[in-house]
Design an enzyme around this catalytic site. Structure first.
Site, PDB file in Angstrom:
ATOM      1  N   ASP A  45       0.969  -1.149   0.000  1.00  0.00           N
ATOM      2  CA  ASP A  45       0.155   0.187   0.027  1.00  0.00           C
ATOM      3  C   ASP A  45       0.822   1.158  -0.063  1.00  0.00           C
ATOM      4  O   ASP A  45       0.615   2.278  -0.487  1.00  0.00           O
ATOM      5  CB  ASP A  45      -0.830   0.059   1.305  1.00  0.00           C
ATOM      6  N   ASN A 123      -4.737   8.430   2.032  1.00  0.00           N
ATOM      7  CA  ASN A 123      -4.906   7.857   3.215  1.00  0.00           C
ATOM      8  C   ASN A 123      -5.218   9.092   4.389  1.00  0.00           C
ATOM      9  O   ASN A 123      -6.214   8.860   4.881  1.00  0.00           O
ATOM     10  CB  ASN A 123      -3.573   7.287   3.837  1.00  0.00           C
ATOM     11  N   ARG A 149      -5.178  19.100  23.403  1.00  0.00           N
ATOM     12  CA  ARG A 149      -3.603  19.091  23.781  1.00  0.00           C
ATOM     13  C   ARG A 149      -3.367  17.494  23.688  1.00  0.00           C
ATOM     14  O   ARG A 149      -4.064  16.557  24.278  1.00  0.00           O
ATOM     15  CB  ARG A 149      -3.456  19.800  24.966  1.00  0.00           C
ATOM     16  N   ASP A 151      -0.521  14.680  21.511  1.00  0.00           N
ATOM     17  CA  ASP A 151       0.566  14.341  20.494  1.00  0.00           C
ATOM     18  C   ASP A 151       0.002  15.035  18.832  1.00  0.00           C
ATOM     19  O   ASP A 151       0.850  15.379  18.128  1.00  0.00           O
ATOM     20  CB  ASP A 151       0.648  12.909  20.153  1.00  0.00           C
TER      21      ASP A 151
HETATM   22  P1  NAP Z   1       5.329   2.390   6.260  1.00  0.00           P
HETATM   23  O1  NAP Z   1       5.434   2.611   7.672  1.00  0.00           O
HETATM   24  O2  NAP Z   1       6.009   1.532   5.290  1.00  0.00           O
HETATM   25  O3  NAP Z   1       3.773   1.899   6.302  1.00  0.00           O
HETATM   26  C1  NAP Z   1       3.124   1.788   7.499  1.00  0.00           C
HETATM   27  C2  NAP Z   1       2.046   0.287   6.947  1.00  0.00           C
HETATM   28  O4  NAP Z   1       0.835   0.984   6.489  1.00  0.00           O
HETATM   29  C3  NAP Z   1       2.465  -0.534   5.817  1.00  0.00           C
HETATM   30  O5  NAP Z   1       2.282  -1.741   6.615  1.00  0.00           O
HETATM   31  C4  NAP Z   1       1.467  -0.267   4.969  1.00  0.00           C
HETATM   32  O6  NAP Z   1       1.254  -1.425   3.969  1.00  0.00           O
HETATM   33  C5  NAP Z   1       0.389   0.234   5.643  1.00  0.00           C
HETATM   34  N1  NAP Z   1      -0.654   0.948   4.964  1.00  0.00           N
HETATM   35  C6  NAP Z   1      -0.399   2.178   4.104  1.00  0.00           C
HETATM   36  N2  NAP Z   1      -1.890   2.383   3.849  1.00  0.00           N
HETATM   37  C7  NAP Z   1      -2.820   1.634   4.282  1.00  0.00           C
HETATM   38  C8  NAP Z   1      -4.192   1.313   4.161  1.00  0.00           C
HETATM   39  N3  NAP Z   1      -4.892   2.344   3.305  1.00  0.00           N
HETATM   40  N4  NAP Z   1      -4.773   0.490   4.933  1.00  0.00           N
HETATM   41  C9  NAP Z   1      -4.030  -0.341   5.472  1.00  0.00           C
HETATM   42  N5  NAP Z   1      -2.644  -0.367   5.794  1.00  0.00           N
HETATM   43  C10 NAP Z   1      -1.890   0.669   5.159  1.00  0.00           C
HETATM   44  O7  NAP Z   1       5.024   3.901   5.906  1.00  0.00           O
HETATM   45  P2  NAP Z   1       4.906   4.310   4.233  1.00  0.00           P
HETATM   46  O8  NAP Z   1       4.908   3.194   3.421  1.00  0.00           O
HETATM   47  O9  NAP Z   1       5.552   5.745   4.102  1.00  0.00           O
HETATM   48  O10 NAP Z   1       3.321   4.752   4.362  1.00  0.00           O
HETATM   49  C11 NAP Z   1       2.700   5.674   4.887  1.00  0.00           C
HETATM   50  C12 NAP Z   1       1.486   5.455   5.783  1.00  0.00           C
HETATM   51  O11 NAP Z   1       1.926   4.724   7.045  1.00  0.00           O
HETATM   52  C13 NAP Z   1       0.585   6.491   6.218  1.00  0.00           C
HETATM   53  O12 NAP Z   1      -0.167   6.936   5.051  1.00  0.00           O
HETATM   54  C14 NAP Z   1      -0.017   6.128   7.511  1.00  0.00           C
HETATM   55  O13 NAP Z   1      -1.244   5.497   7.252  1.00  0.00           O
HETATM   56  C15 NAP Z   1       0.903   4.670   8.022  1.00  0.00           C
HETATM   57  N6  NAP Z   1       1.334   4.859   9.267  1.00  0.00           N
HETATM   58  C16 NAP Z   1       0.679   4.462  10.111  1.00  0.00           C
HETATM   59  C17 NAP Z   1       1.021   4.673  11.762  1.00  0.00           C
HETATM   60  C18 NAP Z   1       0.509   3.700  12.599  1.00  0.00           C
HETATM   61  O14 NAP Z   1      -0.237   2.810  12.204  1.00  0.00           O
HETATM   62  N7  NAP Z   1       0.737   3.889  13.828  1.00  0.00           N
HETATM   63  C19 NAP Z   1       1.928   5.688  11.910  1.00  0.00           C
HETATM   64  C20 NAP Z   1       2.583   6.424  10.855  1.00  0.00           C
HETATM   65  C21 NAP Z   1       2.097   5.957   9.622  1.00  0.00           C
HETATM   66  P3  NAP Z   1       2.144  -1.984   2.955  1.00  0.00           P
HETATM   67  O15 NAP Z   1       3.147  -2.771   4.162  1.00  0.00           O
HETATM   68  O16 NAP Z   1       1.604  -2.979   2.045  1.00  0.00           O
HETATM   69  O17 NAP Z   1       2.849  -0.827   2.155  1.00  0.00           O
END
Ligand code: NAP
Length: 269
Positions: A45, A123, A149, A151
């Site tokens: 994704d 997203n 207030r 993160d």
């Molecule tokens: P990343 O750390 O590589 O991705 C984080 C995870 O989010 C990966 O497992 C990715 O899946 C999954 N993901 C992305 N879009 C998704 C969706 N629509 N539904 C379900 N899972 C999804 O970071 P990145 O590749 O730069 O991606 C940025 C995304 O990371 C942001 O858009 C945010 O949604 C997510 N993120 C999540 C958290 C958290 O859950 N605590 C924190 C920060 C960011 P794949 O392994 O298939 O690429």
């Protein structure tokens, strides 16, 4: 049909990209990175997020397709062993007209001391304090709602509700709903600062505004992009008029993807 292709860069994804290109050539599909009809993302994704932002200016003329080379993705729902079937369907003719789905996007308008900027998220958008907790006024439809207030604040699209939003205990929204979801990131609740605690879902005709209360360094994220800001005056979130188009050569219902990604066989009686 012209196509373009992005892969995650790991060996498995690169090899699959080569296989796809070979099969596509045999079927008469033309690679055109400038003006593609279909953009193929091979990886996860996260790779689709990169593809989306690369072609952000051509969203009304492009359909995206994703092949996953790791676990099942929400945007990447084709398996590597289905690549020749995918090429066959793409080359089949008949056009994409009846074989697409359109998902809502989030529009973010930021006013800072440096001027105004607008972003589109597939997203989500997040606003966080860079070196201190975020203190911000949240308004909904121009009416004060709460003072936050903590993160930070996350505003997600329906298709992004399964990503960061889910980790924040937000609800999963079907992408046919034209809505945005506001979720809190570790809010501090006491007698002075009180927030709702639950995530909020706003319909398309509503909007929210965030006003940081103090001049502070902020970190803004739009999907995988992180943008530092020195001083933000306001952020407006709304459902965009633009949508993203995904080619759906075969049905793969959203709730099946949710079950397979998060529950698997554990959901069976
Ligand atoms: P990343 O750390 O590589 O991705 C984080 C995870 O989010 C990966 O497992 C990715 O899946 C999954 N993901 C992305 N879009 C998704 C969706 N629509 N539904 C379900 N899972 C999804 O970071 P990145 O590749 O730069 O991606 C940025 C995304 O990371 C942001 O858009 C945010 O949604 C997510 N993120 C999540 C958290 C958290 O859950 N605590 C924190 C920060 C960011 P794949 O392994 O298939 O690429």
């Amino acid at each position: 049909m012209n196509y373009s292709l992005l892969d995650r860069g790991d060996q498995v994804s690169r090899e699959l990209a080569e296989t796809f290109e070979q099969l596509a050539k045999e079927r008469g599909l033309v690679r055109d990175d400038e003006r593609p009809d279909v953009v193929l993302s091979i990886g996860g994704d996260g790779t689709m997020l990169h593809a989306f932002h690369r072609y952000r200016e051509r969203l009304d003329r492009i359909a995206f397709v994703g092949i996953h080379t790791g676990h099942l993705g929400f945007y990447a729902d084709w398996k590597p062993n289905e690549v020749s079937e995918l090429v066959r369907l793409m080359a089949d003719g008949g056009g994409l007209k009846d074989r697409v789905v359109k998902y809502p996007l989030l529009k973010i308008e930021i006013v800072s001391d440096a001027g105004s900027e607008s972003y589109l998220a597939l997203n989500e958008f997040t606003l966080k304090g860079a070196d201190a907790t975020l203190v911000a006024q949240l308004n909904i439809n121009d009416m004060p709602f709460e003072t936050f207030r903590g993160d930070g604040i996350c505003i997600s699209t329906p298709s992004g509700s399964t990503a960061y939003n889910k980790s924040l205990n937000g609800a999963l929204l079907h992408p046919s709903l034209e809505a945005l979801q506001i979720a809190e990131i570790a809010s501090i609740n006491n007698r002075v600062y009180r927030t709702l605690g639950s995530s909020l879902v706003l319909p398309k005709h509503h909007h929210c505004d965030i006003f940081p209360v103090k001049k502070q360094k902020l970190l803004i994220t739009v999907d995988h992009l992180a943008i530092p800001y020195e001083s933000v005056v306001s952020v407006r979130g709304s459902v965009s008029e633009q949508k993203v188009t995904f080619a759906r050569y075969r049905p793969f219902p959203f709730w099946n993807r949710v079950r397979e990604a998060f529950i698997q066989d554990g959901g069976q009686p």
